[in-house]
Design an enzyme around this catalytic site. Sequence first.
Site: not given
Ligand code: GLC
Length: 501
Positions: A187, A251
């Site tokens: 994340d 991500e």
């Molecule tokens: C990422 C996740 C999202 C979340 C954010 C904070 O972007 O995919 O769903 O709200 O991180 O953890």
Amino acid sequence: MTGSWWREAVLYQVYPRSFADGNGDGIGDLRGLIDRLEYLEWLGIDGIWLNPIHPSPDVDWGYDVSDYLSVHPDLGALEDVDRLVHEAAERGIRVLLDLVPNHTSIRHPWFREHPEYYVWADRVPNNWRAVFGGPAWELDSASGRYYLHNFAPEQPDLDWWSPEVRSEFDRILRFWFDRGVAGFRIDVAHALVKDRELRDDLPATEEDHPHTRAEGIRRVNSMNRPETHEILREWRVLADAYAPPRVLLGEAYVLDVPAWARYYGTGSDELDLAFNFALVHSQLEAEQLRAVVAETEASLPEGAWTCWIGSNHDAGRLATRWCAGDETLARCALLMLLTLRGTPCLYHGDELGLTDGEVPPERVLDVAEPSRDPCRTPMPWTRDGGWTEPWLPLADTTHNVEDQRSDGDSTLSLVRDLIAARRRLPDLSHGAYEEVPTPPGAWAWRRGGGVVVALNLGERRVEIEPVIGTIMLSTDRNRDGEPVAGRLSLDPAQGVVVECS
Ligand code: GLC
Ligand code: CA
């Protein structure tokens, strides 16, 4: 490394609360997922990524973790993870979990027991903005100091300059890797380290991607610090010590493609895979998509491999965002995702052409504005959904697994056949990508020596030449098996995979 399983894989994102409910309480869970492994094997999925499964007050639905080493009671228990890993392996499916290292829940015991794990200031020190809106600093009344939260105030950011934080996470990674978890989706992988001096972020300029420009700031100090690469390199070493090496899928939410590509390091010493958000933010329009793919190809270091997505639990579903509900176009988008060079990751429901659901205001549960709940509605298994009173309302159940599984012409059958084709024709998963000239509105590319993929995303019929071979798969299944000798003609919203002869 060539030969890594995930290069040939098709991944599948499971939002656990909305995938399948094993005990009938309206919340999807690990037992429900285990019961559906048969479906995923049938579809041809090689690996699943589960959104966070840990105990959490669920302010941000699992992305506010209060214990990294156990399982949210709504979803199951540790034994269920072990069973999932085991039963998935028997079907040739690996399991990736979601690692949330940028922040914890404010209810994580660390926040009181180890305040030094977090980022603090005596007064608001800079202009940093939270992704969910408002200033990124919140007064902690207990200490009279301000803590950083790049997301919700209930999600305090960890201080990645702290060696203790680093060793805590090494332990967390090992804990799950030792249990047979194949890797992590990481994340906000681009945000971990914060500027040590807490300097201001910069105003966005014309040079920024339109999405960044719309946010008004360029996060160069609250996120995207070069020091984050060091952490990824350390995790790479840790993950590579396992057999098989564990996967790091980031991500890294960076829309400038060359800057995003830096999260691969040299190509083998940081992330293995990173979601390609530049593609997500493109429209389903030949010129834009082609440009993102060309820039990706040009920016990735030798040996690096991208991960293509069209949907997820934040961005919305591709059938809505890209296609405004037009299923013929959704079939084109799926054909694209499954035939580009890289690893595709489908979000559950993509394979049905599922659109975003409708969630009435009184049922919205998301902390973000606008709410992301429409893309988190439950998976429709049957014509009545197959759920008892689900936590979010069911979306359109005319798109459901039961009906589409028995229909050779369905979007689900197309996706399954595309996945099978990747197995049969190694060029489709491994082959180099090379553009083929097309008239405006269309986009075509060659994969390796043996395959041409062509899409017509425009409004007029087009002819592409020269292509010689057989249409192996088409979004319009009536064309499957059609010989192509020279000109390949495509109607609007049509896509084909041609096996060349
Ligand atoms: C990422 C996740 C999202 C979340 C954010 C904070 O972007 O995919 O769903 O709200 O991180 O953890
Ligand atoms: Ca349940």
